[in-house]
Design an enzyme around this catalytic site. Structure first.
Site, PDB file in Angstrom:
ATOM      1  N   ASP B  92       0.861  -1.190   0.000  1.00 21.06           N
ATOM      2  CA  ASP B  92       0.000   0.000   0.000  1.00 21.06           C
ATOM      3  C   ASP B  92       0.892   1.233   0.000  1.00 21.06           C
ATOM      4  O   ASP B  92       1.482   1.578   1.019  1.00 21.06           O
ATOM      5  CB  ASP B  92      -0.899   0.004   1.247  1.00 21.06           C
ATOM      6  CG  ASP B  92      -1.969  -1.084   1.207  1.00 21.06           C
ATOM      7  OD1 ASP B  92      -1.857  -2.021   0.385  1.00 21.06           O
ATOM      8  OD2 ASP B  92      -2.911  -1.014   2.024  1.00 21.06           O
ATOM      9  N   LYS B 158      -6.945   3.331  -2.860  1.00 18.45           N
ATOM     10  CA  LYS B 158      -7.281   3.262  -1.427  1.00 18.45           C
ATOM     11  C   LYS B 158      -7.530   4.673  -0.925  1.00 18.45           C
ATOM     12  O   LYS B 158      -6.824   5.603  -1.306  1.00 18.45           O
ATOM     13  CB  LYS B 158      -6.117   2.582  -0.692  1.00 18.45           C
ATOM     14  CG  LYS B 158      -6.237   2.493   0.817  1.00 18.45           C
ATOM     15  CD  LYS B 158      -5.076   1.683   1.409  1.00 18.45           C
ATOM     16  CE  LYS B 158      -4.984   1.840   2.916  1.00 18.45           C
ATOM     17  NZ  LYS B 158      -3.804   1.148   3.500  1.00 18.45           N
ATOM     18  N   LYS B 187     -10.112   0.120  -1.943  1.00 20.03           N
ATOM     19  CA  LYS B 187      -9.921  -0.196  -0.524  1.00 20.03           C
ATOM     20  C   LYS B 187     -10.303   1.016   0.312  1.00 20.03           C
ATOM     21  O   LYS B 187      -9.774   2.110   0.121  1.00 20.03           O
ATOM     22  CB  LYS B 187      -8.473  -0.609  -0.237  1.00 20.03           C
ATOM     23  CG  LYS B 187      -8.202  -0.879   1.249  1.00 20.03           C
ATOM     24  CD  LYS B 187      -6.817  -1.473   1.497  1.00 20.03           C
ATOM     25  CE  LYS B 187      -6.486  -1.505   2.986  1.00 20.03           C
ATOM     26  NZ  LYS B 187      -5.124  -2.037   3.255  1.00 20.03           N
TER      27      LYS B 187
END
Lengths: 223, 223
Positions: B92, B158, B187
Site C-alpha cells: 500500500d 485506497k 480499498k
C-alpha cells in the site's frame, strides 16, 4: 536573545503530505531574509530547495524515515544518501520507535548507524539529527534513545517529529541535554510558536529549534 | 454478509511508530483465526510477519512512503522492492499528495509507476494499492489521482492512510468506484470500526477494507 542570534538557531520547517513547491520556494525566501539555520522540507523537495539556496546561508535540511520511523535501516540509509547527493546538508531521521520501546537496543543502534554510514558516503557529510519522538516514550526510553544516538554518531538528538500527540517539552529538552555529551546538540521541535516558548527551550538546553511559525517566534525577540 | 465472507475482505491493520513485535505476532494469529485477507504492518516488521504467515492464508501487506507520501520515487521503489523480497505480497503506497495538489500529474504518475516497476522485479509480483489520502483532496484531485493510479498499473485505489484528519467516507468510496475500471479494486480505510460502517463501505463499492478494529467489525456480522 536578539533576532539575528535566534534566527541562526531555527530550522524553518514545512513538513507533511501536502507541502507544495510554492510553499518550499516561499520558505527558502523567508529563510534567506531572516537568516535561519536551515529550511526543513519533505524529501521530494530537496532538489528544488538545493537549487534555491545554492549560494545562500541557510542549509537544506530534510527528513528520513519520517514521521513513523518504521522503515527498514536499508531504506533509511538509501533515502539519506540520496538526499545528501541531491544537496541536503542536514538530515533529521526518525529512530525505530517500536524497537526502542521493545528494548531492542541493538536494532535501534544499527538503524541509526546505517544512516550515519550512508552519510559518510556523501561528499560533505551532512549533519545527522536523530528524532526520538519523546511523546511516545517513557523517560528511561528517552535516555536510552539519546545514548544510542550519540553512540551511533548523531550530531544532534531531536525531541519530536511534530506529528505525534505532543511536541517538545522543557523537561524533555533538559533530559536530553543532561544525557548527551556537550558536542551533541539538542533540537527542540513540535509546537514551538512564540518567542517565550523558544527561549524556555534554549534555557533548558536546546541548541536548535524546529518551527513552522518561525516569523512569529522572531517577532517577540528584540532587534 | 456473513462473518467469513467479510473477513476475506479485511486487511487487519496495525500501523504507526510504536507497533511492537508482540503486536505483529498477535495480529498474525488473529488474521489466521478469522481468515482475514492480510495483515497490514510497518515495513520494519515484514520479515517477522512473513515468517509467521509462511504457509497460512493471510497475506503480508506493508506500506511504502507511508504516511506522508513525500519520499522520492527512487526511495519508494527501493522500499517496495525490498519489502517484496522480504515476503510482502501486498504493498500500500502513498502517492505524492503535494504533487497531485500542485496539478503535477506527470510526477504523480511517475511516482506510482516507479513503485509498480519495482514490484515487477519481485518473483511473484505483489498487489499494488495506491493510497490517495482523500481527506486532503478536492473531488477533482481524487478523480485525477485515481485515474493516474489506474494508468500506472495499480491493482487497488485506497482512500486513506488513517493518519490524516479523516478516513474513508462513503462518498469517497463511491467516487473512486465510479472513476476506476472494474478490474481495479477500491480499498476503504481509516475509521472503520463496526459492522454497519463496513457494510456501508462495501455497498458504496469497496472491495477491501483496512481496519485495526477488525474483530469488532466481525462481531456485528451474522455467523
Amino acid at each position: 536573545m536578539r533576532k539575528h542570534e535566534l534566527a541562526r538557531m531555527i530550522d524553518h520547517t514545512a513538513l507533511g503530505p501536502a507541502v507544495s513547491a510554492a510553499r518550499v520556494e516561499e520558505l527558502c525566501r523567508e529563510a534567506i531574509r531572516h537568516g535561519f539555520a536551515a529550511v526543513c522540507i519533505p524529501p521530494a523537495h530537496v532538489g528544488l530547495a538545493a537549487r534555491l539556496l545554492q549560494s545562500e546561508g541557510p542549509a537544506v535540511c530534510t527528513v528520513v524515515g519520517f514521521p513513523h520511523g518504521h522503515h527498514t535501516p536499508e531504506v533509511k540509509a538509501f533515502e539519506a544518501r540520496a538526499a545528501g547527493g541531491e544537496g541536503a546538508r542536514e538530515i533529521d531521521m526518525v529512530i525505530n520507535v517500536a524497537a526502542l520501546k521493545d528494548g531492542d537496543y541493538a536494532s535501534v543502534l544499527a538503524d541509526i548507524r546505517a544512516v550515519r554510514d550512508a552519510l559518510e558516503k556523501v561528499a560533505e557529510r551532512p549533519v545527522l539529527k536523530v528524532i526520538l519522538e519523546c511523546a511516545l516514550l517513557e523517560d528511561r526510553e528517552k535516555t536510552a534513545g539519546a545514548i544510542l544516538a550519540q553512540a551511533a554518531g548523531a550530531d544532534f538528538v531531536k525531541t519530536s517529529t511534530g506529528f505525534a500527540s505532543g511536541g517538545a517539552t522543557v523537561d524533555d529538552v533538559a533530559l536530553l541535554r543532561r544525557v548527551v555529551a556537550p558536542h551533541v546538540g539538542v533540537k527542540a521541535a513540535g509546537g514551538i510558536g512564540d518567542y517565550d516558548t523558544a527561549l524556555r527551550m534554549i534555557e533548558a538546553g536546546a541548541s536548535r529549534l524546529g518551527a513552522s511559525r518561525s516569523a512569529a517566534i522572531l517577532e517577540g525577540a528584540p532587534d
